[in-house]
Write a protein that holds these residues in place. Sequence first.
Motif, PDB file in Angstrom:
ATOM      1  N   ARG A  10      29.951  79.208  93.437  1.00 48.71           N
ATOM      2  CA  ARG A  10      30.041  78.643  92.082  1.00 48.71           C
ATOM      3  C   ARG A  10      31.313  79.116  91.365  1.00 48.71           C
ATOM      4  O   ARG A  10      31.957  78.361  90.662  1.00 48.71           O
ATOM      5  N   LYS A  11      31.702  80.374  91.584  1.00 46.10           N
ATOM      6  CA  LYS A  11      32.891  80.934  90.919  1.00 46.10           C
ATOM      7  C   LYS A  11      34.183  80.215  91.328  1.00 46.10           C
ATOM      8  O   LYS A  11      35.197  80.337  90.641  1.00 46.10           O
ATOM      9  N   ASP A  12      34.156  79.461  92.430  1.00 48.68           N
ATOM     10  CA  ASP A  12      35.336  78.747  92.919  1.00 48.68           C
ATOM     11  C   ASP A  12      35.489  77.356  92.305  1.00 48.68           C
ATOM     12  O   ASP A  12      36.520  76.706  92.508  1.00 48.68           O
ATOM     13  N   LEU A  13      34.488  76.905  91.587  1.00 49.68           N
ATOM     14  CA  LEU A  13      34.474  75.513  91.150  1.00 49.68           C
ATOM     15  C   LEU A  13      35.624  75.145  90.220  1.00 49.68           C
ATOM     16  O   LEU A  13      36.112  74.016  90.266  1.00 49.68           O
ATOM     17  N   ASP A  14      36.104  76.076  89.405  1.00 55.51           N
ATOM     18  CA  ASP A  14      37.226  75.733  88.526  1.00 55.51           C
ATOM     19  C   ASP A  14      38.477  75.419  89.346  1.00 55.51           C
ATOM     20  O   ASP A  14      39.258  74.523  88.996  1.00 55.51           O
ATOM     21  N   LEU A  15      38.669  76.107  90.465  1.00 51.61           N
ATOM     22  CA  LEU A  15      39.821  75.845  91.331  1.00 51.61           C
ATOM     23  C   LEU A  15      39.635  74.549  92.124  1.00 51.61           C
ATOM     24  O   LEU A  15      40.592  73.799  92.331  1.00 51.61           O
ATOM     25  N   VAL A  16      38.413  74.270  92.543  1.00 50.45           N
ATOM     26  CA  VAL A  16      38.117  73.008  93.219  1.00 50.45           C
ATOM     27  C   VAL A  16      38.339  71.847  92.248  1.00 50.45           C
ATOM     28  O   VAL A  16      38.898  70.816  92.616  1.00 50.45           O
ATOM     29  N   LEU A  40      31.152  68.099  88.753  1.00 51.78           N
ATOM     30  CA  LEU A  40      31.363  68.956  89.916  1.00 51.78           C
ATOM     31  C   LEU A  40      30.258  70.004  90.026  1.00 51.78           C
ATOM     32  O   LEU A  40      29.715  70.233  91.107  1.00 51.78           O
ATOM     33  N   VAL A  41      29.896  70.624  88.919  1.00 56.48           N
ATOM     34  CA  VAL A  41      28.812  71.618  88.912  1.00 56.48           C
ATOM     35  C   VAL A  41      27.499  70.964  89.331  1.00 56.48           C
ATOM     36  O   VAL A  41      26.738  71.519  90.130  1.00 56.48           O
ATOM     37  N   SER A  42      27.252  69.778  88.812  1.00 54.93           N
ATOM     38  CA  SER A  42      26.033  69.045  89.159  1.00 54.93           C
ATOM     39  C   SER A  42      25.989  68.733  90.660  1.00 54.93           C
ATOM     40  O   SER A  42      24.952  68.889  91.312  1.00 54.93           O
ATOM     41  N   LEU A  43      27.116  68.297  91.227  1.00 56.97           N
ATOM     42  CA  LEU A  43      27.190  68.023  92.665  1.00 56.97           C
ATOM     43  C   LEU A  43      26.982  69.299  93.479  1.00 56.97           C
ATOM     44  O   LEU A  43      26.300  69.287  94.498  1.00 56.97           O
ATOM     45  N   TYR A  44      27.569  70.386  93.011  1.00 63.63           N
ATOM     46  CA  TYR A  44      27.397  71.675  93.689  1.00 63.63           C
ATOM     47  C   TYR A  44      25.913  72.041  93.719  1.00 63.63           C
ATOM     48  O   TYR A  44      25.368  72.400  94.767  1.00 63.63           O
ATOM     49  N   ASP A  45      25.258  71.954  92.567  1.00 61.04           N
ATOM     50  CA  ASP A  45      23.832  72.288  92.486  1.00 61.04           C
ATOM     51  C   ASP A  45      22.986  71.369  93.368  1.00 61.04           C
ATOM     52  O   ASP A  45      22.030  71.822  94.005  1.00 61.04           O
ATOM     53  N   LYS A  46      23.344  70.106  93.417  1.00 58.17           N
ATOM     54  CA  LYS A  46      22.598  69.121  94.212  1.00 58.17           C
ATOM     55  C   LYS A  46      22.732  69.397  95.709  1.00 58.17           C
ATOM     56  O   LYS A  46      21.781  69.236  96.463  1.00 58.17           O
ATOM     57  N   HIS A  47      23.917  69.821  96.136  1.00 56.05           N
ATOM     58  CA  HIS A  47      24.190  69.939  97.570  1.00 56.05           C
ATOM     59  C   HIS A  47      24.126  71.359  98.118  1.00 56.05           C
ATOM     60  O   HIS A  47      24.281  71.552  99.313  1.00 56.05           O
ATOM     61  N   ILE A  48      23.864  72.334  97.273  1.00 57.35           N
ATOM     62  CA  ILE A  48      23.888  73.730  97.712  1.00 57.35           C
ATOM     63  C   ILE A  48      22.898  73.996  98.851  1.00 57.35           C
ATOM     64  O   ILE A  48      23.144  74.804  99.729  1.00 57.35           O
ATOM     65  N   HIS A  49      21.795  73.273  98.870  1.00 60.11           N
ATOM     66  CA  HIS A  49      20.795  73.487  99.920  1.00 60.11           C
ATOM     67  C   HIS A  49      20.749  72.339 100.923  1.00 60.11           C
ATOM     68  O   HIS A  49      19.800  72.231 101.700  1.00 60.11           O
TER      69      HIS A  49
END
Length: 167
Positions: A10-16, A40-49
């Motif tokens: 999650r900490k990398d998302l600003d660079l992504v 982007l955060v929403s996509l990260y949360d959706k795909h993390i698992h």
Amino acid sequence: MEIKIRTLERKDLDLVHKLDNERTTMAFWFEEPYESFDELVSLYDKHIHDDRERRFVVDKDGEFAGILELVDIDFIHRTTEIQIIIEKAFRGNGIATISMKKGLDYAFNTLNMYKVYLYVDVDNVKGLHIYKKIGFVEEGKLRKHFFANGKYHDSYLMGIFRQEVKY
């Protein structure tokens, strides 16, 4: 110079987010270049698992240098697509080649994939050079298959098997 791939956090998302909003870079990924940080955060949360994806940060000496992804992982047919973006400041130093090899090693030796494939714009000369150098083979040309930067682009479908990787 130490190049490694590590899990996207999650900490990398600003660079992504910065990479995802570069028009010229995203055109080679056949993606729309404008994405909100919240999306982007929403996509990260959706795909993390999501078992069908693995997302990595390309790390050069502790710095964020890009992202590498294995997507559409198919555990029945043992295939996956690989994608990479290297930050502009880190291009031209062999980082993409090293990172792709590390991604292929993960795909073949951790996930036990049989084949890894990618799509590349026929005009992406640098990408084509890297992929062929690693051992990817052109398997076909998709005519006007992707729309980016206001026009349709031809794309090569390239693939590689474990024994073809040139380490």
